[in-house]
Design a protein around this motif. Structure first.
Motif, PDB file in Angstrom:
ATOM      1  N   MET A   1       0.841  -1.199   0.000  1.00  0.00           N
ATOM      2  CA  MET A   1       0.000   0.000   0.000  1.00  0.00           C
ATOM      3  C   MET A   1       0.872   1.244   0.000  1.00  0.00           C
ATOM      4  O   MET A   1       1.939   1.273   0.620  1.00  0.00           O
ATOM      5  CB  MET A   1      -0.914   0.005   1.233  1.00  0.00           C
ATOM      6  CG  MET A   1      -1.881   1.173   1.283  1.00  0.00           C
ATOM      7  SD  MET A   1      -3.072   1.009   2.630  1.00  0.00           S
ATOM      8  CE  MET A   1      -4.008   2.514   2.411  1.00  0.00           C
ATOM      9  N   ALA A   2       0.427   2.276  -0.698  1.00  0.00           N
ATOM     10  CA  ALA A   2       1.170   3.534  -0.759  1.00  0.00           C
ATOM     11  C   ALA A   2       0.193   4.698  -0.765  1.00  0.00           C
ATOM     12  O   ALA A   2      -0.959   4.563  -1.192  1.00  0.00           O
ATOM     13  CB  ALA A   2       2.056   3.572  -1.997  1.00  0.00           C
ATOM     14  N   ARG A   3       0.670   5.843  -0.316  1.00  0.00           N
ATOM     15  CA  ARG A   3      -0.137   7.073  -0.349  1.00  0.00           C
ATOM     16  C   ARG A   3       0.654   8.128  -1.109  1.00  0.00           C
ATOM     17  O   ARG A   3       1.820   8.399  -0.799  1.00  0.00           O
ATOM     18  CB  ARG A   3      -0.460   7.552   1.061  1.00  0.00           C
ATOM     19  CG  ARG A   3      -0.988   8.982   1.121  1.00  0.00           C
ATOM     20  CD  ARG A   3      -1.460   9.380   2.495  1.00  0.00           C
ATOM     21  NE  ARG A   3      -2.854   8.981   2.667  1.00  0.00           N
ATOM     22  CZ  ARG A   3      -3.661   9.518   3.590  1.00  0.00           C
ATOM     23  NH1 ARG A   3      -3.200  10.418   4.434  1.00  0.00           N
ATOM     24  NH2 ARG A   3      -4.913   9.135   3.678  1.00  0.00           N
ATOM     25  N   ILE A   4       0.019   8.698  -2.128  1.00  0.00           N
ATOM     26  CA  ILE A   4       0.666   9.759  -2.899  1.00  0.00           C
ATOM     27  C   ILE A   4      -0.202  11.010  -2.879  1.00  0.00           C
ATOM     28  O   ILE A   4      -1.414  10.950  -2.647  1.00  0.00           O
ATOM     29  CB  ILE A   4       0.934   9.336  -4.363  1.00  0.00           C
ATOM     30  CG1 ILE A   4      -0.381   9.007  -5.085  1.00  0.00           C
ATOM     31  CG2 ILE A   4       1.892   8.165  -4.428  1.00  0.00           C
ATOM     32  CD1 ILE A   4      -0.194   8.717  -6.566  1.00  0.00           C
ATOM     33  N   LEU A   5       0.438  12.126  -3.111  1.00  0.00           N
ATOM     34  CA  LEU A   5      -0.279  13.392  -3.280  1.00  0.00           C
ATOM     35  C   LEU A   5      -0.081  13.814  -4.731  1.00  0.00           C
ATOM     36  O   LEU A   5       1.040  13.916  -5.212  1.00  0.00           O
ATOM     37  CB  LEU A   5       0.264  14.447  -2.320  1.00  0.00           C
ATOM     38  CG  LEU A   5      -0.533  15.755  -2.226  1.00  0.00           C
ATOM     39  CD1 LEU A   5      -0.343  16.393  -0.859  1.00  0.00           C
ATOM     40  CD2 LEU A   5      -0.136  16.744  -3.322  1.00  0.00           C
ATOM     41  N   HIS A   6      -1.175  14.052  -5.413  1.00  0.00           N
ATOM     42  CA  HIS A   6      -1.164  14.368  -6.840  1.00  0.00           C
ATOM     43  C   HIS A   6      -1.558  15.833  -7.029  1.00  0.00           C
ATOM     44  O   HIS A   6      -2.601  16.280  -6.549  1.00  0.00           O
ATOM     45  CB  HIS A   6      -2.155  13.429  -7.560  1.00  0.00           C
ATOM     46  CG  HIS A   6      -2.480  13.831  -8.966  1.00  0.00           C
ATOM     47  ND1 HIS A   6      -3.633  13.407  -9.604  1.00  0.00           N
ATOM     48  CD2 HIS A   6      -1.826  14.606  -9.881  1.00  0.00           C
ATOM     49  CE1 HIS A   6      -3.676  13.899 -10.823  1.00  0.00           C
ATOM     50  NE2 HIS A   6      -2.586  14.629 -11.011  1.00  0.00           N
ATOM     51  N   THR A   7      -0.708  16.574  -7.735  1.00  0.00           N
ATOM     52  CA  THR A   7      -0.979  17.970  -8.049  1.00  0.00           C
ATOM     53  C   THR A   7      -0.430  18.262  -9.449  1.00  0.00           C
ATOM     54  O   THR A   7       0.272  17.432 -10.036  1.00  0.00           O
ATOM     55  CB  THR A   7      -0.356  18.900  -6.993  1.00  0.00           C
ATOM     56  OG1 THR A   7      -0.611  20.267  -7.328  1.00  0.00           O
ATOM     57  CG2 THR A   7       1.154  18.688  -6.879  1.00  0.00           C
ATOM     58  N   ALA A   8      -0.741  19.425  -9.984  1.00  0.00           N
ATOM     59  CA  ALA A   8      -0.298  19.777 -11.346  1.00  0.00           C
ATOM     60  C   ALA A   8      -0.546  21.254 -11.597  1.00  0.00           C
ATOM     61  O   ALA A   8      -1.211  21.944 -10.811  1.00  0.00           O
ATOM     62  CB  ALA A   8      -1.045  18.935 -12.390  1.00  0.00           C
ATOM     63  N   ASP A   9      -0.010  21.733 -12.704  1.00  0.00           N
ATOM     64  CA  ASP A   9      -0.326  23.069 -13.228  1.00  0.00           C
ATOM     65  C   ASP A   9      -0.112  24.168 -12.196  1.00  0.00           C
ATOM     66  O   ASP A   9      -0.967  25.014 -11.963  1.00  0.00           O
ATOM     67  CB  ASP A   9      -1.766  23.098 -13.767  1.00  0.00           C
ATOM     68  CG  ASP A   9      -1.968  22.126 -14.911  1.00  0.00           C
ATOM     69  OD1 ASP A   9      -1.450  22.401 -16.000  1.00  0.00           O
ATOM     70  OD2 ASP A   9      -2.610  21.081 -14.705  1.00  0.00           O
ATOM     71  N   LEU A 228      -5.312  13.453  -2.671  1.00  0.00           N
ATOM     72  CA  LEU A 228      -4.638  12.419  -1.886  1.00  0.00           C
ATOM     73  C   LEU A 228      -5.116  11.074  -2.395  1.00  0.00           C
ATOM     74  O   LEU A 228      -6.322  10.841  -2.515  1.00  0.00           O
ATOM     75  CB  LEU A 228      -4.949  12.559  -0.403  1.00  0.00           C
ATOM     76  CG  LEU A 228      -4.167  13.628   0.364  1.00  0.00           C
ATOM     77  CD1 LEU A 228      -4.713  13.753   1.779  1.00  0.00           C
ATOM     78  CD2 LEU A 228      -2.678  13.299   0.400  1.00  0.00           C
ATOM     79  N   VAL A 229      -4.176  10.202  -2.708  1.00  0.00           N
ATOM     80  CA  VAL A 229      -4.495   8.914  -3.317  1.00  0.00           C
ATOM     81  C   VAL A 229      -3.923   7.791  -2.452  1.00  0.00           C
ATOM     82  O   VAL A 229      -2.704   7.707  -2.263  1.00  0.00           O
ATOM     83  CB  VAL A 229      -3.916   8.807  -4.740  1.00  0.00           C
ATOM     84  CG1 VAL A 229      -4.410   7.526  -5.415  1.00  0.00           C
ATOM     85  CG2 VAL A 229      -4.272  10.038  -5.568  1.00  0.00           C
ATOM     86  N   ASP A 230      -4.797   6.961  -1.936  1.00  0.00           N
ATOM     87  CA  ASP A 230      -4.364   5.768  -1.204  1.00  0.00           C
ATOM     88  C   ASP A 230      -4.449   4.579  -2.151  1.00  0.00           C
ATOM     89  O   ASP A 230      -5.529   4.237  -2.651  1.00  0.00           O
ATOM     90  CB  ASP A 230      -5.255   5.541   0.020  1.00  0.00           C
ATOM     91  CG  ASP A 230      -4.962   6.542   1.134  1.00  0.00           C
ATOM     92  OD1 ASP A 230      -3.796   6.631   1.549  1.00  0.00           O
ATOM     93  OD2 ASP A 230      -5.901   7.241   1.563  1.00  0.00           O
ATOM     94  N   LEU A 231      -3.298   3.980  -2.415  1.00  0.00           N
ATOM     95  CA  LEU A 231      -3.207   2.854  -3.338  1.00  0.00           C
ATOM     96  C   LEU A 231      -3.043   1.561  -2.539  1.00  0.00           C
ATOM     97  O   LEU A 231      -1.988   1.337  -1.932  1.00  0.00           O
ATOM     98  CB  LEU A 231      -2.008   3.040  -4.271  1.00  0.00           C
ATOM     99  CG  LEU A 231      -2.061   4.268  -5.188  1.00  0.00           C
ATOM    100  CD1 LEU A 231      -0.715   4.489  -5.856  1.00  0.00           C
ATOM    101  CD2 LEU A 231      -3.151   4.112  -6.227  1.00  0.00           C
ATOM    102  N   PRO A 232      -4.066   0.714  -2.507  1.00  0.00           N
ATOM    103  CA  PRO A 232      -3.945  -0.567  -1.818  1.00  0.00           C
ATOM    104  C   PRO A 232      -3.149  -1.549  -2.662  1.00  0.00           C
ATOM    105  O   PRO A 232      -2.436  -1.152  -3.591  1.00  0.00           O
ATOM    106  CB  PRO A 232      -5.402  -1.003  -1.644  1.00  0.00           C
ATOM    107  CG  PRO A 232      -6.122  -0.359  -2.782  1.00  0.00           C
ATOM    108  CD  PRO A 232      -5.390   0.924  -3.076  1.00  0.00           C
ATOM    109  N   ALA A 233      -3.267  -2.811  -2.383  1.00  0.00           N
ATOM    110  CA  ALA A 233      -2.543  -3.829  -3.147  1.00  0.00           C
ATOM    111  C   ALA A 233      -2.836  -3.680  -4.631  1.00  0.00           C
ATOM    112  O   ALA A 233      -3.925  -3.269  -5.036  1.00  0.00           O
ATOM    113  CB  ALA A 233      -2.924  -5.222  -2.659  1.00  0.00           C
ATOM    114  N   SER A 234      -1.833  -4.004  -5.450  1.00  0.00           N
ATOM    115  CA  SER A 234      -1.961  -3.855  -6.894  1.00  0.00           C
ATOM    116  C   SER A 234      -3.217  -4.543  -7.408  1.00  0.00           C
ATOM    117  O   SER A 234      -3.517  -5.679  -7.061  1.00  0.00           O
ATOM    118  CB  SER A 234      -0.729  -4.447  -7.591  1.00  0.00           C
ATOM    119  OG  SER A 234      -0.794  -4.224  -8.974  1.00  0.00           O
TER     120      SER A 234
END
Length: 370
Positions: A1-9, A228-234
């Motif tokens: 599991m991973a947590r990423i923060l996604h932003t742009a522009d 905010l994106v929580d990515l569980p198991a693939s």
């Protein structure tokens, strides 16, 4: 599991020429201070990485000071930042990214993907497939290679791209660099972080535009957020949530004045504006001299309290009442001119327009003397 923060522009270095200089400077500075808020949020939320999906800079020619200040603004989050060149800051043969490298402005924890490839973050459990723009516009889908890209077993596959999902966005998007709508599925991505659309838009469970974190247009499209994106198991669906980080609220209003109560409503709305408002207001219809004076006073108060208030009144007709004309201070020759215009206005549109203009000028002169 991973947590990423996604932003742009982020559009760092953007100029706001349509605004007064004082407001333009503050709005431009807000874009960098919002990055500071993003860094602080990333630290508080304990994310594994921050992904910036293109257009970090608004132009290739931003100053060295602007470049240094931008990277200084990321310091609160010491984990990995992954930045992608977009159409405004494309990875040209000589780009803003090359300048940033030469002056030593890019911190060690900031990874800039200037060539298509896979960035492996073993510790975070993520493999980032980056599709940078190496020119401002392309007619090829730069994410096509994602489908056949190999990534280490056990790592989450996260795509990072900047462009326009085909068949989804309006024709007035910033760039037309195409991205297949089903790219996340065909490339077996756990998440596809996109930039270019300045508002928040979720294409599907795994494909998202974060939008610009600091609003810069008069559109109600969800700008001013990060994801905010929580990515569980693939293979499992990601869990998304948004966080507000924008400093200013951009509003676009229109008001049609026909009766006195219409003006009352507009003035009440102006009084309720938040101090961080950036308002573009268009007023049409008609009002008398007293109404014009009330509107001008309300606008002056709002302009002093808010960040920016711009009012377009070219379609607002001034219709002085008999009482308005009688109350004007005009003796001698000027009084004779007003009397003659009043006699002619019923038969002559030109005379009526002249009377309205004269009444407006005399009204303003009376306000100045008061």
């Amino acid at each position: 599991m991973a947590r990423i923060l996604h932003t742009a522009d982020w559009q760092i270095g953007r100029q706001y020429s349509r605004f007064e200089v004082e407001d333009a400077v503050v709005l431009a500075a807000a874009r960098t201070s919002t990055v500071e808020k993003i860094a602080a949020l990333a630290a508080v939320e304990n994310v594994d990485a921050v992904l910036v999906a293109g257009d970090v800079f608004d132009a290739q020619g931003v100053s060295e000071l602007t470049i240094r200040r931008l990277f200084n603004a990321t310091s609160a989050f010491t984990g990995p930042w992954i930045m992608l060149p977009g159409n405004h800051d494309a990875a040209l043969a000589e780009s803003v990214w090359d300048r940033a490298e030469r002056i030593g402005a890019i911190p060690a924890n900031v990874h800039v993907i200037k060539e298509p490839g896979v960035l492996v973050l073993e510790e975070q459990g993520i493999a980032v497939l980056g599709a940078p723009l190496t020119q401002r516009q392309t007619y090829d889908d730069l994410t096509a290679w994602f489908d056949s890209a190999q990534t280490p077993a056990g790592l989450l596959r996260v795509g990072l791209a900047h462009g326009s999902v085909q068949g989804l966005l309006h024709e007035d998007v910033d760039s037309h660099n195409p991205i297949a709508a089903d790219r996340a599925a065909t490339a077996h991505l756990d998440y596809l972080a996109l930039g270019d659309w300045h508002g928040f838009k979720q294409v599907d469970q795994r494909t998202v535009y974060s939008g610009t974190p600091e609003p810069d247009r008069f559109k109600d499209n969800g700008a001013g957020q990060v994801v905010l994106v929580d990515l569980p198991a693939s293979g499992e669906p990601s869990v998304l949530s948004t966080r507000q980080v924008g400093q200013f609220i951009w509003l676009q209003w229109s008001a049609q004045l026909e009766v006195a109560s219409d003006l009352d409503v507009l003035i009440e709305r102006l009084q309720e504006l938040e101090p961080n408002s950036v308002l573009s207001l268009k007023v049409s219809g008609q009002t008398d001299l007293a109404g014009q004076a009330r509107l001008q006073r309300a606008l002056a108060v709002a302009q002093a309290r808010c960040r920016s208030v711009d009012c377009d009144v070219k379609d607002l007709r001034l219709e002085p009442t008999d009482e308005d004309i009688a109350a004007l201070s005009a003796d001698g020759y000027l009084g004779d001119v007003i009397a003659e215009l009043r006699d002619l206005e019923g038969d002559s549109p030109v005379a009526k327009d002249a009377l309205v203009l004269l009444a407006s000028l005399l009204s303003k002169d009376a306000e100045v003397q008061a």
